[in-house]
Every structure is written in C-alpha cells, then in structure tokens.
Design a protein around this motif. Structure first.
Motif, PDB file in Angstrom:
ATOM      1  N   PRO A 151      11.368   7.056   4.915  1.00  0.00           N
ATOM      2  CA  PRO A 151      10.017   7.644   4.915  1.00  0.00           C
ATOM      3  C   PRO A 151      10.037   9.085   4.401  1.00  0.00           C
ATOM      4  CG  PRO A 151      10.384   6.432   6.948  1.00  0.00           C
ATOM      5  CD  PRO A 151      11.698   6.428   6.211  1.00  0.00           C
ATOM      6  N   ASN A 152       9.110   9.368   3.500  1.00  0.00           N
ATOM      7  CA  ASN A 152       9.091  10.659   2.833  1.00  0.00           C
ATOM      8  C   ASN A 152       7.658  10.954   2.412  1.00  0.00           C
ATOM      9  OD1 ASN A 152       9.110  12.400   0.344  1.00  0.00           O
ATOM     10  ND2 ASN A 152      11.315  12.431   0.724  1.00  0.00           N
ATOM     11  N   ARG A 153       7.104  12.082   2.834  1.00  0.00           N
ATOM     12  CA  ARG A 153       5.710  12.401   2.576  1.00  0.00           C
ATOM     13  C   ARG A 153       5.419  12.488   1.076  1.00  0.00           C
ATOM     14  NH1 ARG A 153       1.563  14.547   5.456  1.00  0.00           N
ATOM     15  NH2 ARG A 153       2.391  13.129   7.030  1.00  0.00           N
ATOM     16  N   PHE A 154       6.372  13.025   0.306  1.00  0.00           N
ATOM     17  CA  PHE A 154       6.165  13.151  -1.138  1.00  0.00           C
ATOM     18  C   PHE A 154       5.939  11.779  -1.772  1.00  0.00           C
ATOM     19  CE2 PHE A 154       7.931  12.999  -5.441  1.00  0.00           C
ATOM     20  CZ  PHE A 154       7.137  13.939  -6.070  1.00  0.00           C
ATOM     21  N   PHE A 155       6.784  10.820  -1.417  1.00  0.00           N
ATOM     22  CA  PHE A 155       6.654   9.486  -1.997  1.00  0.00           C
ATOM     23  C   PHE A 155       5.462   8.734  -1.399  1.00  0.00           C
ATOM     24  CE2 PHE A 155      11.373  10.123  -2.532  1.00  0.00           C
ATOM     25  CZ  PHE A 155      11.311  10.306  -3.904  1.00  0.00           C
ATOM     26  N   GLU A 156       5.199   8.948  -0.114  1.00  0.00           N
ATOM     27  CA  GLU A 156       4.083   8.253   0.534  1.00  0.00           C
ATOM     28  C   GLU A 156       2.745   8.659  -0.093  1.00  0.00           C
ATOM     29  OE1 GLU A 156       4.591   9.341   4.596  1.00  0.00           O
ATOM     30  OE2 GLU A 156       6.238   7.925   4.947  1.00  0.00           O
ATOM     31  N   ASP A 157       2.641   9.902  -0.550  1.00  0.00           N
ATOM     32  CA  ASP A 157       1.387  10.387  -1.139  1.00  0.00           C
ATOM     33  C   ASP A 157       1.231   9.972  -2.602  1.00  0.00           C
ATOM     34  OD1 ASP A 157       0.753  11.568   1.252  1.00  0.00           O
ATOM     35  OD2 ASP A 157       1.404  13.580   0.677  1.00  0.00           O
ATOM     36  N   ASN A 158       2.283   9.428  -3.186  1.00  0.00           N
ATOM     37  CA  ASN A 158       2.245   8.964  -4.570  1.00  0.00           C
ATOM     38  C   ASN A 158       2.056   7.449  -4.553  1.00  0.00           C
ATOM     39  OD1 ASN A 158       2.776   8.122  -7.199  1.00  0.00           O
ATOM     40  ND2 ASN A 158       4.354   9.681  -7.539  1.00  0.00           N
ATOM     41  N   HIS A 159       0.897   6.983  -4.983  1.00  0.00           N
ATOM     42  CA  HIS A 159       0.576   5.555  -4.874  1.00  0.00           C
ATOM     43  C   HIS A 159       1.372   4.693  -5.845  1.00  0.00           C
ATOM     44  CE1 HIS A 159      -2.492   6.431  -1.980  1.00  0.00           C
ATOM     45  NE2 HIS A 159      -3.164   7.222  -2.833  1.00  0.00           N
ATOM     46  N   GLN A 160       2.151   5.331  -6.695  1.00  0.00           N
ATOM     47  CA  GLN A 160       3.031   4.575  -7.592  1.00  0.00           C
ATOM     48  C   GLN A 160       4.365   4.242  -6.914  1.00  0.00           C
ATOM     49  OE1 GLN A 160       0.400   3.953  -9.828  1.00  0.00           O
ATOM     50  NE2 GLN A 160       2.052   3.874 -11.329  1.00  0.00           N
ATOM     51  N   PHE A 161       4.561   4.782  -5.718  1.00  0.00           N
ATOM     52  CA  PHE A 161       5.803   4.543  -4.977  1.00  0.00           C
ATOM     53  C   PHE A 161       5.542   3.612  -3.806  1.00  0.00           C
ATOM     54  CE2 PHE A 161       7.446   7.861  -7.542  1.00  0.00           C
ATOM     55  CZ  PHE A 161       8.826   7.810  -7.466  1.00  0.00           C
ATOM     56  N   HIS A 162       6.529   2.765  -3.528  1.00  0.00           N
ATOM     57  CA  HIS A 162       6.383   1.735  -2.493  1.00  0.00           C
ATOM     58  C   HIS A 162       7.636   1.731  -1.623  1.00  0.00           C
ATOM     59  CE1 HIS A 162       3.197   0.184  -5.176  1.00  0.00           C
ATOM     60  NE2 HIS A 162       4.058   0.487  -6.137  1.00  0.00           N
ATOM     61  N   GLN A 163       7.432   1.777  -0.327  1.00  0.00           N
ATOM     62  CA  GLN A 163       8.579   1.759   0.578  1.00  0.00           C
ATOM     63  C   GLN A 163       9.185   0.352   0.601  1.00  0.00           C
ATOM     64  OE1 GLN A 163       7.826   3.271   4.509  1.00  0.00           O
ATOM     65  NE2 GLN A 163       9.994   3.435   5.000  1.00  0.00           N
ATOM     66  N   PHE A 164      10.501   0.295   0.453  1.00  0.00           N
ATOM     67  CA  PHE A 164      11.206  -0.984   0.479  1.00  0.00           C
ATOM     68  C   PHE A 164      12.592  -0.773   1.082  1.00  0.00           C
ATOM     69  CE2 PHE A 164      14.386  -3.717  -1.694  1.00  0.00           C
ATOM     70  CZ  PHE A 164      14.040  -4.912  -1.080  1.00  0.00           C
ATOM     71  N   ASP A 165      12.909  -1.574   2.079  1.00  0.00           N
ATOM     72  CA  ASP A 165      14.216  -1.537   2.733  1.00  0.00           C
ATOM     73  C   ASP A 165      14.809  -2.939   2.656  1.00  0.00           C
ATOM     74  OD1 ASP A 165      16.431  -1.386   4.348  1.00  0.00           O
ATOM     75  OD2 ASP A 165      15.427  -0.350   5.997  1.00  0.00           O
ATOM     76  N   MET A 166      15.831  -3.111   1.857  1.00  0.00           N
ATOM     77  CA  MET A 166      16.379  -4.458   1.653  1.00  0.00           C
ATOM     78  C   MET A 166      17.055  -5.001   2.918  1.00  0.00           C
ATOM     79  SD  MET A 166      19.631  -3.753  -0.837  1.00  0.00           S
ATOM     80  CE  MET A 166      20.923  -2.580  -0.383  1.00  0.00           C
ATOM     81  N   GLU A 167      17.318  -4.133   3.902  1.00  0.00           N
ATOM     82  CA  GLU A 167      17.905  -4.608   5.145  1.00  0.00           C
ATOM     83  C   GLU A 167      16.892  -5.351   6.012  1.00  0.00           C
ATOM     84  OE1 GLU A 167      19.981  -1.617   7.300  1.00  0.00           O
ATOM     85  OE2 GLU A 167      21.323  -1.117   5.632  1.00  0.00           O
ATOM     86  N   THR A 168      15.614  -5.043   5.827  1.00  0.00           N
ATOM     87  CA  THR A 168      14.590  -5.643   6.695  1.00  0.00           C
ATOM     88  C   THR A 168      13.491  -6.366   5.916  1.00  0.00           C
ATOM     89  OG1 THR A 168      13.359  -3.556   6.728  1.00  0.00           O
ATOM     90  CG2 THR A 168      14.965  -3.917   8.496  1.00  0.00           C
ATOM     91  N   GLU A 169      13.460  -6.213   4.580  1.00  0.00           N
ATOM     92  CA  GLU A 169      12.366  -6.776   3.794  1.00  0.00           C
ATOM     93  C   GLU A 169      12.886  -7.660   2.665  1.00  0.00           C
ATOM     94  OE1 GLU A 169       9.030  -3.827   3.017  1.00  0.00           O
ATOM     95  OE2 GLU A 169      10.661  -2.475   3.581  1.00  0.00           O
ATOM     96  N   ASN A 170      12.048  -8.581   2.271  1.00  0.00           N
ATOM     97  CA  ASN A 170      12.331  -9.455   1.133  1.00  0.00           C
ATOM     98  C   ASN A 170      11.647  -8.876  -0.100  1.00  0.00           C
ATOM     99  OD1 ASN A 170      12.389 -11.575  -0.779  1.00  0.00           O
ATOM    100  ND2 ASN A 170      12.468 -13.111   0.847  1.00  0.00           N
ATOM    101  N   ILE A 171      12.393  -8.683  -1.172  1.00  0.00           N
ATOM    102  CA  ILE A 171      11.868  -8.072  -2.385  1.00  0.00           C
ATOM    103  C   ILE A 171      10.760  -8.913  -3.022  1.00  0.00           C
ATOM    104  CG2 ILE A 171      13.582  -9.149  -3.906  1.00  0.00           C
ATOM    105  CD1 ILE A 171      12.171  -5.566  -4.229  1.00  0.00           C
ATOM    106  N   GLU A 172      10.719 -10.219  -2.708  1.00  0.00           N
ATOM    107  CA  GLU A 172       9.780 -11.122  -3.376  1.00  0.00           C
ATOM    108  C   GLU A 172       8.321 -10.724  -3.156  1.00  0.00           C
ATOM    109  OE1 GLU A 172      10.837 -14.986  -2.033  1.00  0.00           O
ATOM    110  OE2 GLU A 172      12.749 -15.027  -3.115  1.00  0.00           O
ATOM    111  N   LEU A 173       8.009 -10.216  -1.977  1.00  0.00           N
ATOM    112  CA  LEU A 173       6.624  -9.831  -1.687  1.00  0.00           C
ATOM    113  C   LEU A 173       6.164  -8.701  -2.597  1.00  0.00           C
ATOM    114  CD1 LEU A 173       4.107 -10.204   0.058  1.00  0.00           C
ATOM    115  CD2 LEU A 173       5.092  -8.567   1.692  1.00  0.00           C
ATOM    116  N   LEU A 174       7.000  -7.684  -2.760  1.00  0.00           N
ATOM    117  CA  LEU A 174       6.665  -6.558  -3.635  1.00  0.00           C
ATOM    118  C   LEU A 174       6.537  -7.028  -5.079  1.00  0.00           C
ATOM    119  CD1 LEU A 174       6.244  -3.511  -4.040  1.00  0.00           C
ATOM    120  CD2 LEU A 174       8.737  -3.265  -4.230  1.00  0.00           C
ATOM    121  N   LEU A 175       7.448  -7.879  -5.515  1.00  0.00           N
ATOM    122  CA  LEU A 175       7.410  -8.381  -6.894  1.00  0.00           C
ATOM    123  C   LEU A 175       6.162  -9.223  -7.146  1.00  0.00           C
ATOM    124  CD1 LEU A 175      11.154  -9.388  -7.443  1.00  0.00           C
ATOM    125  CD2 LEU A 175      10.011  -7.256  -8.102  1.00  0.00           C
ATOM    126  N   GLU A 176       5.773 -10.029  -6.176  1.00  0.00           N
ATOM    127  CA  GLU A 176       4.570 -10.856  -6.317  1.00  0.00           C
ATOM    128  C   GLU A 176       3.322  -9.988  -6.416  1.00  0.00           C
ATOM    129  OE1 GLU A 176       3.977 -14.021  -6.698  1.00  0.00           O
ATOM    130  OE2 GLU A 176       5.997 -14.816  -6.516  1.00  0.00           O
TER     131      GLU A 176
END
Length: 271
Positions: free
Chosen positions: A34-59
C-alpha cells in the motif's frame, strides 16, 4: 491506442518503464505494498500474487501488452505467469517477459546469444528458464523474452549498494575472472519502447555491445562516483576467465539504441 500493463511497476525497472511508456500508450501498472502515491494514480492497481489471482485484473483491463517485471517467490511467479499465458492465448495479446543473463550461468567459456541453449546452476536462473520454456512453445507473436545483464543507472539499487558499502569503508566484492556486459536503465526502457512500437517478435539480448572484466567495470564505476582507492575484495571462483554476458546476434536493434560499457558507466555516475 495500445493498452499496456506493467506487472511490478513500483520496482526499479517497472517504474522506469512506466515513465517511458505512459505518454505514448494507455499504460497501467501494479504495485504490491500500500502506497498513497500509487493509490492516488488510477492507472495503478494493487496486486499481491501471494493472495490474489492475476486473472481478475487481466479480465478487467484486457491489456494488449503485458510486461512482467515481477519480483518475489519463484513458485508463485511461475504459477502467475502460467495464468498470464492462458490469458494471452485466449485474447491474442502479448507478454514481454524480463529475464536474465543467469539463464546461461552454467556456460562459462563464451558469451551467450539469443537462441543458444539455456542451462543454469542457480535457482534464480532455473526459475527464469522454466517461464522462458513455456513462452517458447507459444506462437512467435505472443511473446518477447528480454534477457538483461546487470542493470545500472544513477538511482539504481546497484549504485546505491556500492555507495553504501564504500561509505561504510567496507570492502566491495569484485570478480576479476568474470567477463560481463551490463546496461543502463534509461537505455533499456527506450529499447523496450522500440520493441513494442515495431511489434518485434522473439528473444532480445539488451546488454552492452562490448565486454569487460567485472572488477575493471566496478573500478570505473567507483572512480566515476568519486571514490579514490576503494577497498576491493577479490573473489576468484575459477582459474580462468568465466563469461556471463548476453550479446545480440539474430535480433539486433538500431545503432542508436545500442550502448557501450563506457556509456553505462557515464550514465550511472554522472552528477
């Protein structure tokens, strides 16, 4: 306009790529912590491969080009890349995978070229090879494998590490018998921009066009940074010269996109 997704866009290489590409393409990036700079930029998306599946973001994004600059657990990276491969086959998109010269670290007698056989003694190199082999089974227009030597730059982690060690008056480990090439981050981003623009296919080696002994290279870096008589710890892992260098032969870039060792040093140490 092409939509590009950079996985690992908060890291050194990924963030430099984002800055290079964002003015020309609909460029998105991922970050983990988590980072305020990236959170405020709507072109950036939080993704953690330890807890999330990349397929949702790609879809959701349906990028035309995915650039993988991911770091972290090797097994999780392999699983994530296999999901990415399934996605690019389904949507006719493309994966640009940032690999490493270490895929050749079992070969020591010569520099390595794009379509040489890969073989590694290191866990890191073998992990990269596993993903490379999966990509090499795909149609040529579905991937680029970008093999990088050590990447330097004025604010690179490697330069910061050198400064920290020398400021502490500690010895810097160097390898007098290892012959390398290297590169600099701004040139790497320009080269990948060109590969995307021209829709190039296949494997690319983005190292300097010339070779140097690693100790001599680090001595030039230290001199450029203003350190006189730095303390070196020479590490000899062979009685003979050992090569760890990736050179282009089949997929060469235009002359203006090539770089030499002296240019790497200059770009990494200029004030």
């Amino acid at each position: 306009m092409k939509r590009i997704l950079i996985l690992g866009a908060s890291g050194f290489i990924g963030n430099a790529l984002y800055k290079e590409l964002c003015s020309y393409f609909d460029t998105h990036g991922t970050y983990r912590t988590p980072n305020r700079f990236f959170e405020d930029n709507h072109q950036f998306h939080q993704f953690d491969m330890e807890t999330e599946n990349i397929e949702l973001l790609l879809e959701n994004l349906k990028p035309d080009v995915i650039i993988s600059a991911l770091r972290g657990n090797f097994d999780l990276q392999v699983a994530t890349h296999f999901r990415i491969i399934n996605h690019i086959l389904r949507y006719k998109s493309k994966l640009i995978f940032l690999s490493s010269a270490n895929v050749f670290d079992a070969f020591t007698n010569f520099p390595s070229y794009e379509y040489d056989k890969t073989l590694s003694l290191s866990v890191y190199g073998r992990f990269k090879i596993k993903i490379e082999n999966a990509l090499l089974r795909l149609p040529n227009n579905s991937y680029n494998i970008i093999r990088l030597p050590m990447v330097f730059g004025k604010s690179s982690p490697r330069i910061k590490e050198v400064r920290t060690i020398l400021d502490l008056k500690e010895p810097l480990e160097v390898f007098p018998n290892v012959v390398i090439n290297a590169t600099e981050i701004l040139k790497v981003t320009q080269q990948i921009h060109y590969i995307i623009n021209r829709d190039k296919q296949g494997v690319f080696h983005l190292g300097s066009s010339d070779l140097v002994h690693q100790r001599d290279f680090m001595a030039e870096i230290c001199e450029g940074l203003g350190y006189e008589n730095p303390l070196f710890k020479n590490v000899y892992d062979s009685n003979y010269d050992r090569f760890l260098a990736v050179l282009p032969k089949d997929n060469k870039l235009p002359k203006n996109l090539e770089i030499t060792i002296s240019q790497v040093v200059e770009a990494s140490t200029k004030k």
